[in-house]
Design an enzyme around this catalytic site. Sequence first.
Site, PDB file in Angstrom:
ATOM      1  N   ASN A  28       0.880  -1.168   0.000  1.00 21.21           N
ATOM      2  CA  ASN A  28       0.000   0.000   0.000  1.00 21.21           C
ATOM      3  C   ASN A  28       0.917   1.218   0.000  1.00 21.21           C
ATOM      4  O   ASN A  28       1.498   1.568   1.024  1.00 21.21           O
ATOM      5  CB  ASN A  28      -0.892  -0.039   1.251  1.00 21.21           C
ATOM      6  CG  ASN A  28      -1.910   1.088   1.258  1.00 21.21           C
ATOM      7  OD1 ASN A  28      -1.899   1.952   0.380  1.00 21.21           O
ATOM      8  ND2 ASN A  28      -2.777   1.091   2.245  1.00 21.21           N
TER       9      ASN A  28
ATOM     10  N   ARG B 247      -2.354  -2.163  -3.670  1.00 21.22           N
ATOM     11  CA  ARG B 247      -3.601  -1.445  -3.455  1.00 21.22           C
ATOM     12  C   ARG B 247      -3.576  -0.179  -4.320  1.00 21.22           C
ATOM     13  O   ARG B 247      -2.654   0.629  -4.217  1.00 21.22           O
ATOM     14  CB  ARG B 247      -3.725  -1.056  -1.985  1.00 21.22           C
ATOM     15  CG  ARG B 247      -5.012  -0.365  -1.728  1.00 21.22           C
ATOM     16  CD  ARG B 247      -5.172  -0.002  -0.288  1.00 21.22           C
ATOM     17  NE  ARG B 247      -6.537   0.450  -0.111  1.00 21.22           N
ATOM     18  CZ  ARG B 247      -7.109   0.607   1.041  1.00 21.22           C
ATOM     19  NH1 ARG B 247      -6.460   0.338   2.133  1.00 21.22           N
ATOM     20  NH2 ARG B 247      -8.338   1.027   1.112  1.00 21.22           N
TER      21      ARG B 247
ATOM     22  N   HIS C 254     -13.720   1.760  -1.066  1.00 22.79           N
ATOM     23  CA  HIS C 254     -13.643   0.678  -0.072  1.00 22.79           C
ATOM     24  C   HIS C 254     -14.112  -0.646  -0.666  1.00 22.79           C
ATOM     25  O   HIS C 254     -14.560  -1.532   0.062  1.00 22.79           O
ATOM     26  CB  HIS C 254     -14.499   0.976   1.184  1.00 22.79           C
ATOM     27  CG  HIS C 254     -14.024   2.149   1.995  1.00 22.79           C
ATOM     28  ND1 HIS C 254     -14.871   3.154   2.403  1.00 22.79           N
ATOM     29  CD2 HIS C 254     -12.793   2.464   2.456  1.00 22.79           C
ATOM     30  CE1 HIS C 254     -14.181   4.047   3.097  1.00 22.79           C
ATOM     31  NE2 HIS C 254     -12.916   3.650   3.135  1.00 22.79           N
TER      32      HIS C 254
ATOM     33  N   ARG D 288     -13.749  14.209   6.901  1.00 17.33           N
ATOM     34  CA  ARG D 288     -14.393  14.487   5.607  1.00 17.33           C
ATOM     35  C   ARG D 288     -15.889  14.707   5.818  1.00 17.33           C
ATOM     36  O   ARG D 288     -16.502  14.062   6.664  1.00 17.33           O
ATOM     37  CB  ARG D 288     -14.156  13.333   4.636  1.00 17.33           C
ATOM     38  CG  ARG D 288     -12.775  13.335   4.031  1.00 17.33           C
ATOM     39  CD  ARG D 288     -12.532  12.104   3.186  1.00 17.33           C
ATOM     40  NE  ARG D 288     -11.775  11.098   3.909  1.00 17.33           N
ATOM     41  CZ  ARG D 288     -11.595   9.850   3.498  1.00 17.33           C
ATOM     42  NH1 ARG D 288     -12.123   9.451   2.362  1.00 17.33           N
ATOM     43  NH2 ARG D 288     -10.892   8.994   4.223  1.00 17.33           N
TER      44      ARG D 288
ATOM     45  N   GLU E 292      -8.371  -6.057   4.242  1.00 17.02           N
ATOM     46  CA  GLU E 292      -8.165  -5.689   2.831  1.00 17.02           C
ATOM     47  C   GLU E 292      -6.882  -6.303   2.284  1.00 17.02           C
ATOM     48  O   GLU E 292      -6.835  -6.717   1.130  1.00 17.02           O
ATOM     49  CB  GLU E 292      -8.153  -4.157   2.702  1.00 17.02           C
ATOM     50  CG  GLU E 292      -9.541  -3.559   2.870  1.00 17.02           C
ATOM     51  CD  GLU E 292      -9.534  -2.121   3.341  1.00 17.02           C
ATOM     52  OE1 GLU E 292      -9.078  -1.876   4.482  1.00 17.02           O
ATOM     53  OE2 GLU E 292      -9.986  -1.241   2.597  1.00 17.02           O
TER      54      GLU E 292
END
Length: 400
Positions: A7, A90, A180, A241, A385
């Site tokens: 990642n 990713r 996601h 956010r 993930e």
Amino acid sequence: MIIMVINSGSSSLKYKLFDMRRKLALAKGACERIGIDGVMKYQTHTGLKKETQLPLPDHKAALTAAIAQVTDSAYGVVRNINEIGAIGHRVGHGGVYFSDSTLIDDAVIMGIRKCIPLAPLHNPAALMGIEACRAVFCAGTPQVAVCDTAFHQTLPPRAYTYSLPRALCKKHGIRRYGFHGTSHKYVGQQAARLLGKPFEECNIISCHLGNGSSITAIERGKSIDNTMGITSLQGVVMGTRCGDIDPALPTFLMREEGMSADEVDRVLYTETGLLGLSGVSPDLRDIEISAAQGDADAQNAIDTLVYQVKKYIGAYLAVLGYADAIVFTAGIGENSAMIRLRTLGGLERLGILLDEEKNNAYAGQAADIAAAASAVRVYIIPTDEEWMIACDTERLTAGS
Ligand code: ADP
């Protein structure tokens, strides 16, 4: 097969090394402050931990240092780099180009590059990770791109279209993409296992509630809606956010506050959400403490989050017609019994009934927290993930 999952951020490179046969994460690490000074964090499955300062001028240097760690004769977990059979990356945004994970070649790199305007921070960082791997691993080591948007490429036009002029949408690729996806697919598949049905027969509402949050409506194993949009700002309120706001607010702020487009972006991504609402912190744990001490803004932040998640669960129930299960995952979804209880409270007539004791007793493993009489199962499923990326990488590279 040993698979490395990467990642890559603009100044960091996180990795995890999996032994697929043993379903075991052998080691994980993070190269941080790349291009600034350099910090290496490393941890093995046996509990060994190391943190070192090391100059990391770029991503190639960071990956080289990471490989040196995992192959170290004293504390490494593999003998040499050639034991690593494949790499899974990713990738933030796959636009309309990637509806599944894919083996990386020059055309795929071009596709990721084409999506940079949609993910100006994430995609260039992912490309730096891919380029570093090309430089450090031998040419035959396959690399796979796993895009966060790919699972949502099954959204129907009525769910992904924004009501803007068609020509503008076409020119800039403006539409809902959803995010996601790797997490929603993983917990959806795990939920199907708990339901004892093939994923392709399951209707699931998946709530990924963390620092970033999104909810997905899964119909017979396919994503048909996600609360995030062309960017990861849309949907429910997040750590920093804003989630859904009136679309006229950015231009209102530009006019009334004299903000530039970049300043508005910065505020919406980093100063809004739970942080903006509470004025305390983006972290729900801090907000819960302040609310318990009587802070009205902190309480409103919690109420707003609960209200928005409940609203989307209701919307997705209507869209799906019925749900076999509702899944909670990620930092808030897995850890806050209060948010789960309040979100699902009062939904008995929709067939959703929580077992409060089970909701409170969650201990880190996938669990069914619905009451026996509930028509809809409610699961907490820890997301993974990286494991999902490793599985996709194995699927696409088997035999290569
Ligand atoms: P990211 O989206 O960065 O992967 P996580 O999924 O780790 O984030 O979620 C982080 C958030 O989870 C934290 O900001 C915090 O609000 C929340 N969280 C973690 N543990 C708890 C807890 N025990 N109770 C309430 N909230 C928690």
